[in-house]
Structure formats: structure tokens, C-alpha cells
Design a protein around this motif. Structure first.
Motif, PDB file in Angstrom:
ATOM      1  N   GLU A 135       0.833  -1.199   0.000  1.00 31.14           N
ATOM      2  CA  GLU A 135       0.000   0.000   0.000  1.00 31.14           C
ATOM      3  C   GLU A 135       0.873   1.255   0.000  1.00 31.14           C
ATOM      4  O   GLU A 135       1.978   1.268   0.528  1.00 31.14           O
ATOM      5  CB  GLU A 135      -0.936   0.014   1.217  1.00 31.14           C
ATOM      6  CG  GLU A 135      -0.262   0.233   2.563  1.00 31.14           C
ATOM      7  CD  GLU A 135       0.334  -1.021   3.175  1.00 31.14           C
ATOM      8  OE1 GLU A 135       0.848  -0.941   4.310  1.00 31.14           O
ATOM      9  OE2 GLU A 135       0.296  -2.078   2.516  1.00 31.14           O
ATOM     10  N   GLY A 136       0.368   2.311  -0.623  1.00 26.51           N
ATOM     11  CA  GLY A 136       1.040   3.608  -0.570  1.00 26.51           C
ATOM     12  C   GLY A 136       1.897   3.956  -1.764  1.00 26.51           C
ATOM     13  O   GLY A 136       2.364   5.092  -1.882  1.00 26.51           O
ATOM     14  N   PHE A 137       2.130   3.010  -2.669  1.00 33.96           N
ATOM     15  CA  PHE A 137       2.967   3.303  -3.829  1.00 33.96           C
ATOM     16  C   PHE A 137       2.139   3.967  -4.930  1.00 33.96           C
ATOM     17  O   PHE A 137       0.955   3.679  -5.093  1.00 33.96           O
ATOM     18  CB  PHE A 137       3.620   2.023  -4.359  1.00 33.96           C
ATOM     19  CG  PHE A 137       4.632   1.445  -3.422  1.00 33.96           C
ATOM     20  CD1 PHE A 137       5.918   1.960  -3.361  1.00 33.96           C
ATOM     21  CD2 PHE A 137       4.296   0.402  -2.569  1.00 33.96           C
ATOM     22  CE1 PHE A 137       6.849   1.440  -2.480  1.00 33.96           C
ATOM     23  CE2 PHE A 137       5.219  -0.124  -1.688  1.00 33.96           C
ATOM     24  CZ  PHE A 137       6.498   0.404  -1.640  1.00 33.96           C
ATOM     25  N   ALA A 138       2.799   4.845  -5.676  1.00 34.80           N
ATOM     26  CA  ALA A 138       2.116   5.597  -6.726  1.00 34.80           C
ATOM     27  C   ALA A 138       1.465   4.640  -7.715  1.00 34.80           C
ATOM     28  O   ALA A 138       2.061   3.632  -8.098  1.00 34.80           O
ATOM     29  CB  ALA A 138       3.102   6.509  -7.445  1.00 34.80           C
ATOM     30  N   PRO A 139       0.239   4.936  -8.164  1.00 34.92           N
ATOM     31  CA  PRO A 139      -0.470   4.011  -9.049  1.00 34.92           C
ATOM     32  C   PRO A 139       0.111   3.915 -10.448  1.00 34.92           C
ATOM     33  O   PRO A 139      -0.065   2.923 -11.128  1.00 34.92           O
ATOM     34  CB  PRO A 139      -1.890   4.585  -9.092  1.00 34.92           C
ATOM     35  CG  PRO A 139      -1.713   6.034  -8.778  1.00 34.92           C
ATOM     36  CD  PRO A 139      -0.574   6.100  -7.812  1.00 34.92           C
ATOM     37  N   GLU A 140       0.807   4.938 -10.897  1.00 33.77           N
ATOM     38  CA  GLU A 140       1.305   4.930 -12.273  1.00 33.77           C
ATOM     39  C   GLU A 140       2.623   5.688 -12.351  1.00 33.77           C
ATOM     40  O   GLU A 140       2.720   6.833 -11.918  1.00 33.77           O
ATOM     41  CB  GLU A 140       0.286   5.591 -13.204  1.00 33.77           C
ATOM     42  CG  GLU A 140       0.631   5.528 -14.682  1.00 33.77           C
ATOM     43  CD  GLU A 140       0.432   4.132 -15.261  1.00 33.77           C
ATOM     44  OE1 GLU A 140       1.038   3.851 -16.305  1.00 33.77           O
ATOM     45  OE2 GLU A 140      -0.312   3.340 -14.672  1.00 33.77           O
ATOM     46  N   PRO A 141       3.681   5.070 -12.890  1.00 31.43           N
ATOM     47  CA  PRO A 141       4.957   5.783 -13.029  1.00 31.43           C
ATOM     48  C   PRO A 141       4.843   6.899 -14.061  1.00 31.43           C
ATOM     49  O   PRO A 141       4.060   6.812 -15.003  1.00 31.43           O
ATOM     50  CB  PRO A 141       5.918   4.689 -13.495  1.00 31.43           C
ATOM     51  CG  PRO A 141       5.044   3.671 -14.160  1.00 31.43           C
ATOM     52  CD  PRO A 141       3.742   3.703 -13.411  1.00 31.43           C
ATOM     53  N   VAL A 142       5.607   7.945 -13.865  1.00 40.56           N
ATOM     54  CA  VAL A 142       5.566   9.080 -14.790  1.00 40.56           C
ATOM     55  C   VAL A 142       6.976   9.389 -15.275  1.00 40.56           C
ATOM     56  O   VAL A 142       7.963   9.113 -14.598  1.00 40.56           O
ATOM     57  CB  VAL A 142       4.972  10.336 -14.112  1.00 40.56           C
ATOM     58  CG1 VAL A 142       3.521  10.111 -13.753  1.00 40.56           C
ATOM     59  CG2 VAL A 142       5.770  10.710 -12.857  1.00 40.56           C
TER      60      VAL A 142
ATOM     61  N   SER B 149      12.506   6.607   6.952  1.00 40.19           N
ATOM     62  CA  SER B 149      11.406   5.761   7.415  1.00 40.19           C
ATOM     63  C   SER B 149      10.597   5.309   6.200  1.00 40.19           C
ATOM     64  O   SER B 149      10.822   5.771   5.077  1.00 40.19           O
ATOM     65  CB  SER B 149      10.507   6.544   8.370  1.00 40.19           C
ATOM     66  OG  SER B 149       9.869   7.606   7.669  1.00 40.19           O
ATOM     67  N   ARG B 150       9.637   4.425   6.409  1.00 41.57           N
ATOM     68  CA  ARG B 150       8.852   3.964   5.262  1.00 41.57           C
ATOM     69  C   ARG B 150       8.134   5.126   4.587  1.00 41.57           C
ATOM     70  O   ARG B 150       8.131   5.242   3.357  1.00 41.57           O
ATOM     71  CB  ARG B 150       7.832   2.899   5.691  1.00 41.57           C
ATOM     72  CG  ARG B 150       7.066   2.324   4.496  1.00 41.57           C
ATOM     73  CD  ARG B 150       6.128   1.203   4.899  1.00 41.57           C
ATOM     74  NE  ARG B 150       5.558   0.579   3.711  1.00 41.57           N
ATOM     75  CZ  ARG B 150       4.468   1.017   3.087  1.00 41.57           C
ATOM     76  NH1 ARG B 150       3.825   2.081   3.547  1.00 41.57           N
ATOM     77  NH2 ARG B 150       4.013   0.391   2.012  1.00 41.57           N
ATOM     78  N   ARG B 151       7.533   5.994   5.380  1.00 41.59           N
ATOM     79  CA  ARG B 151       6.854   7.149   4.792  1.00 41.59           C
ATOM     80  C   ARG B 151       7.848   8.037   4.053  1.00 41.59           C
ATOM     81  O   ARG B 151       7.570   8.541   2.967  1.00 41.59           O
ATOM     82  CB  ARG B 151       6.140   7.946   5.886  1.00 41.59           C
ATOM     83  CG  ARG B 151       5.403   9.174   5.368  1.00 41.59           C
ATOM     84  CD  ARG B 151       4.633   9.852   6.483  1.00 41.59           C
ATOM     85  NE  ARG B 151       3.591   8.982   7.008  1.00 41.59           N
ATOM     86  CZ  ARG B 151       2.794   9.313   8.024  1.00 41.59           C
ATOM     87  NH1 ARG B 151       2.943  10.490   8.620  1.00 41.59           N
ATOM     88  NH2 ARG B 151       1.861   8.486   8.437  1.00 41.59           N
ATOM     89  N   GLY B 152       9.025   8.217   4.650  1.00 41.57           N
ATOM     90  CA  GLY B 152      10.051   9.023   3.993  1.00 41.57           C
ATOM     91  C   GLY B 152      10.522   8.403   2.694  1.00 41.57           C
ATOM     92  O   GLY B 152      10.782   9.110   1.712  1.00 41.57           O
ATOM     93  N   ARG B 153      10.614   7.066   2.661  1.00 47.11           N
ATOM     94  CA  ARG B 153      11.056   6.395   1.433  1.00 47.11           C
ATOM     95  C   ARG B 153      10.011   6.511   0.329  1.00 47.11           C
ATOM     96  O   ARG B 153      10.352   6.619  -0.852  1.00 47.11           O
ATOM     97  CB  ARG B 153      11.376   4.918   1.710  1.00 47.11           C
ATOM     98  CG  ARG B 153      12.560   4.713   2.639  1.00 47.11           C
ATOM     99  CD  ARG B 153      13.086   3.287   2.575  1.00 47.11           C
ATOM    100  NE  ARG B 153      12.090   2.273   2.830  1.00 47.11           N
ATOM    101  CZ  ARG B 153      11.722   1.840   4.027  1.00 47.11           C
ATOM    102  NH1 ARG B 153      12.266   2.382   5.116  1.00 47.11           N
ATOM    103  NH2 ARG B 153      10.820   0.891   4.170  1.00 47.11           N
ATOM    104  N   LEU B 154       8.735   6.468   0.698  1.00 48.88           N
ATOM    105  CA  LEU B 154       7.689   6.646  -0.315  1.00 48.88           C
ATOM    106  C   LEU B 154       7.793   8.031  -0.953  1.00 48.88           C
ATOM    107  O   LEU B 154       7.656   8.179  -2.173  1.00 48.88           O
ATOM    108  CB  LEU B 154       6.311   6.445   0.316  1.00 48.88           C
ATOM    109  CG  LEU B 154       5.950   5.010   0.731  1.00 48.88           C
ATOM    110  CD1 LEU B 154       4.609   4.986   1.449  1.00 48.88           C
ATOM    111  CD2 LEU B 154       5.927   4.080  -0.464  1.00 48.88           C
ATOM    112  N   ASP B 155       8.045   9.050  -0.135  1.00 49.26           N
ATOM    113  CA  ASP B 155       8.236  10.402  -0.678  1.00 49.26           C
ATOM    114  C   ASP B 155       9.511  10.475  -1.513  1.00 49.26           C
ATOM    115  O   ASP B 155       9.552  11.135  -2.561  1.00 49.26           O
ATOM    116  CB  ASP B 155       8.307  11.423   0.461  1.00 49.26           C
ATOM    117  CG  ASP B 155       6.980  11.564   1.199  1.00 49.26           C
ATOM    118  OD1 ASP B 155       5.936  11.215   0.607  1.00 49.26           O
ATOM    119  OD2 ASP B 155       6.990  12.001   2.360  1.00 49.26           O
TER     120      ASP B 155
END
Length: 507
Positions: free
Chosen positions: A301-308, A386-392
Motif C-alpha cells: 500500500e502507498g505506492f504511486a499508481p502509475e509511473p511518470v 522511514s517507510r513514509r520518507g522512502r515513499l516520498d
């Protein structure tokens, strides 16, 4: 006596509500850890109703009787100073196991565990076992290890341990290697009293169905925990064998011999890939049939739905910022591409992962080199890993790479990058190369050839459409095959089989 009443009511309600099956040998025995904590509450003379109800909720004494595993997960904490691949794996597995209804008590040793955002729950997580400060002092002054453990326990407070982590001795120095060897000796070494005390304290939490050690260098705990808890004990192999290969030859052979001896005391061994299982079998001279391959999984969960498509092109690196992890190799390739490729003059580099004090000279040299070439302004550093930081951090990357020369047993951050639709460039001797080949989500290269690595990065960065297709293929494969629920189910199966094999011996 009235002040003890809430805790006493709690203790006996745990026993009264325990189903008969839960008291059978080999079952989860969920009431007994709660009962033991009730005793602690009485002894603390501070057991109010609020605290008792909190423990009741955590213990799950009033459960619906569903069959579930009770697992003690022993983790080697890092103190949160750098991004640890094994810590990401462990936090994901704990979340996956709990999500499947299993009970998991996380038991940190040495330093506090970086839980990477998992929900705090279960027993044991507020304690540090075999704290690094006390172990280090006992290594330097053996007489300290003979002091009663209860008198040394104040040194295990999280505040003191985090202070100690900031001033830790380099992992490559001989004292750390010798301490590792002594801990592998278990009760036979100078830390035997500390290990025996840990086994006794853990036994107060009840009897688990299985104990999982997060690293093979913790195998000195296997025998004492197995004997005290009467439960199967297994361990993960991750990058420990690569670390051992960097030791002096005479010490390396001693550590490998002791590791082979202790691994024979474990009920199961786990490797993250087929290649790592083969390496473990070869180096420790053990049969591959004893080694289970459980590929790590991620929370999807949390990963962008589509790469750009990204402009300017940006390469990402998420690992400990050290020479050994390949940051120097990436900076060299980055500089070459900016100088030699007109399409990549605007190329940027984004890094995260933290570092230890021993990495300071390397990082200062790298910064000076980038300043001399006028590229320092094209490098950005993110402090939040952190996980949230890595998602950003992943948002806006064109490619991702951790070019560790020795290869990583697995690369959790590369898997996360693939889940975000980012093509990865990984060394062919790393475990994640298996995933890249299967999915088509990136390129692999010979880690001994900087030219080949630079060319692989160039292909991904200049061929925007090709990179997009790689990213989509990698994302599809990871989301379909690498969710943590699958990894947690495989680990639970390994634990369940080991528990079933040991059950007749308990009776």
C-alpha cells in the motif's frame, strides 16, 4: 492488598478464559504470557485498572479460539542510525504475520529496533535484551559479565543505548569482530551469563510455537532459547556471510567454524534467495535441504499508481551511505554520465539511508570531489528514511540503483522502487538480480566493470519509453508476487512444520 486487586483479577481471568487446548504442549498458550505479565504488575505495586485492561487487550485473552501461531521474533536492533535492509524485512514480516492473525512478540537485542512504522503490539517490545552497552563493557572487562544481570539492566535503557549507538565502534574493527565471536559461543563464552539471563526473562513471556532469529550472528542464542522455551529456533541469513568475508583470514575461519557449529543447533535456516541458500550451504558445509528459501515481501500500500516520465532525470540510492554499499561507485558513474552524455547534463542524484561515524571520512571525500567537479548542487540528500520518507523519496525518480560491489543478499529498497514503477539497475551477484531477471523490471550488470554499470544506467536514463516499460513490468511483478502476506505465510509454514517436528519431544 486492595492496590493489587486489579492485577490479581487480570491474572486469574487469563487462566479462567484459557481454552483447554491452549494449555496442551506445543500449542500457543496465549494465556500464560498474560499471566506472567500480571505477576509483574503485582510486583510493580502500580497496577491500575487502566493498565490491566491495556494488557488484556494486547494479550487477546478473550480470543475466539482460532488456531494461530505464537512466534517470538528476536531482532538485532540498529538504533535507527542507518537504513538496514534486514530491519525493513523484519518489520514487514511482523506486520504480515500479525495481519494473518498470528501472535508475534518482537524481542530486540543490542539496540532498539527500528520498527519502520509497524503498529506496536504484543509483549516484550519495551525491553532490550543483551543491551549493547553492557555487552561491550563485558567484552572489554570480563569481570563485568559476572555482575548479577539485574544490576546491569539499567544500562539497557533505550536512551543510553541510543547514545551508545551514536558512538559505536566501527563494525570493521577487531573488537567488534571479537564480540561477535564471543556472542556466537553462547553460554560457553564470556557473555554466557547475559545470554542465560535473556533466556530466563523471555521464558516469563510464555512458551512460543517457534522462535525466529533475525540474523545468523544471533545463533549463540539458539541453544539456550531452545532449551529454556522448549520451542524450535530458526534464523535468517541475510548479508552476514559477506560481512564475514571482509574479516582478517585467521578471524574469518574462527567465526565461520563457530557459525557452522551453532547453525547445527537451529531447527531451521532461512535464506532470501536460491543463490544465498547455495552460498550458506557451501560456506557452512550444511545440506541445502535444511535451508528454506523465503523471499522477503513488502507492504504494497502507498505506492504511486502509475509511473511518470521525470525531467530532469534523477537517479535514486537508498541504503547506508558508505563505500561498502556502493555509493562511491554510483557517484563515479553519475559524474561520467554528466560529463560524457549531452542528454544527461541535467542529471541529478538523490540519496538517503543515513550513515555511521566510520563513514565520515568517505562521505567528506565524496563531497569534496563533487564540489571540485561543480556537481555538488546536483546531489540532494534526504534525512528521513522511514517507510513514509522512502515513499516520498521514490516520487520523481527516473531510475534506482544500489551498486553494492559484494552484492546484497536481497535489496528491499530496490523492491520498493519496482513497486513504484521505477526501473532498477542491480549487480548480478545480488539476490535482487533474480527478481530483475524474472520481471524485466530493470537491468543487471557485472559489478567488477564500471563501464558496464555506467552503460546500464545510460540505457535506462536515455531510453524513456524503454524505461517506462521496464518500470511497468517490474511494478506488475512485484505487486502480484512480492506482497508481504505471501512471505509471512511461507515463514509461518516453516515455523509450523518445525513446531510439529518438536512437539513429540515435548510430550
Amino acid at each position: 492488598m486492595l492496590r493489587f486487586r486489579p492485577a490479581l483479577v487480570y491474572m486469574f481471568s487469563c487462566l479462567r478464559t484459557a481454552a483447554p487446548d491452549s494449555l496442551q504442549v506445543g500449542a500457543s498458550q496465549s494465556a500464560w504470557p498474560a499471566f506472567a505479565r500480571g505477576i509483574r504488575l503485582v510486583r510493580s505495586q502500580a497496577a491500575g485498572w487502566h493498565g490491566v485492561l491495556q494488557h488484556v487487550a494486547k494479550a487477546g485473552c478473550f480470543s475466539n479460539g482460532k488456531s494461530e501461531m505464537n512466534i517470538f521474533y528476536v531482532v538485532a536492533g540498529t538504533g535507527g542510525r542507518f537504513l538496514c535492509d534486514a530491519s525493513i524485512r523484519d518489520s514487514n514480516l511482523v506486520a504480515g504475520l500479525r495481519g494473518a492473525g498470528h501472535r508475534v512478540a518482537v524481542l530486540p537485542v543490542y539496540l532498539p529496533f527500528d520498527d519502520d512504522g509497524i503498529e506496536e503490539a504484543s509483549c516484550g517490545e519495551n525491553e532490550i535484551y543483551a543491551g549493547a552497552t553492557g555487552v561491550w563493557i563485558a567484552q572489554r572487562f570480563p569481570w563485568f559479565g559476572r555482575i548479577p544481570p539485574v544490576m546491569r539492566r539499567p544500562l539497557d535503557s533505550p536512551r543510553i543505548l541510543r547514545w551508545a549507538a551514536a558512538r559505536c565502534v566501527p563494525l570493521s574493527q577487531r573488537p567488534t569482530v571479537e564480540m561477535t565471536l564471543e556472542m556466537l559461543k553462547g553460554e560457553e563464552g564470556i557473555h554466557g551469563r547475559t545470554i542465560a539471563d535473556m533466556a530466563r526473562r523471555v521464558s516469563l513471556l510464555g512458551r512460543p510455537d517457534a522462535v525466529v532469529l533475525s540474523a545468523s550472528l544471533l545463533l549463540g542464542l539458539a541453544g539456550p532459547l531452545r532449551k529454556t522455551l522448549k520451542a524450535p529456533v530458526g534464523c535468517f541469513f541475510h548479508d552476514e556471510l559477506r560481512w564475514i568475508q571482509g574479516m582478517p583470514e585467521e578471524v574469518q575461519s574462527r567465526v565461520l567454524d563457530m557459525l557452522a557449529r551453532r547453525s547445527s543447533e537451529a531447527d531451521f535456516l532461512i535464506a532470501p534467495s536460491a543463490g544465498e541458500a547455495e552460498l550458506v550451504s557451501k560456506r557452512l558445509r550444511t545440506g541445502e535441504q535444511r535451508i528454506h528459501v523465503v523471499r522477503p515481501g513488502i507492504r504494497t500500500e502507498g505506492f504511486a499508481p502509475e509511473p511518470v516520465a521525470v525531467r530532469p532525470p534523477t537517479v535514486g540510492y537508498a541504503a547506508r551511505m558508505s563505500d561498502g554499499s556502493g555509493l562511491g561507485v554510483l557517484v563515479e558513474a553519475f559524474a561520467r554520465l554528466k560529463r560524457q552524455r549531452p542528454l544527461l547534463r541535467t542529471l541529478r542524484l538523490r540519496v538517503t539511508g543515513g550513515a555511521l561515524d566510520e563513514d565520515s571520512d568517505f562521505l567528506e571525500g565524496l563531497a569534496a570531489r563533487l564540489s571540485e567537479t561543480g556537481m555538488a548542487g546536483d546531489v540532494e540528500k534526504h534525512d528521513d528514511f522511514s517507510r513514509r520518507g522512502r515513499l516520498d523519496f521514490l516520487h520523481g525518480l527516473s531510475a534506482f540503483s544500489v551498486p553494492c560491489p559484494s552484492g546484497l543478499a536481497w535489496n528491499m529498497t530496490a523492491m520498493e522502487a519496482m513497486a513504484a514503477g521505477i526501473p532498477v539497475v542491480e549487480p548480478e551477484n545480488g539476490g535482487a538480480a533474480e527478481l530483475v531477471r524474472e520481471s524485466g523490471g530493470g537491468l543487471v550488470y557485472d559489478p567488477s566493470d564500471i563501464e558496464q554499470y555506467t552503460e546500464a544506467l545510460r540505457r535506462v536514463l536515455e531510453d524513456v519509453e524503454g524505461a517506462r516499460q521496464m518500470g511497468l513490468a517490474g511494478r506488475k511483478h512485484v505487486l502480484a508476487n512480492c506482497a508481504v502476506e505471501r512471505a509471512a505465510a511461507e515463514l509461518a509454514t516453516v515455523c509450523e512444520k518445525a513446531s510439529a517436528c518438536l512437539r513429540p519431544q515435548r510430550a
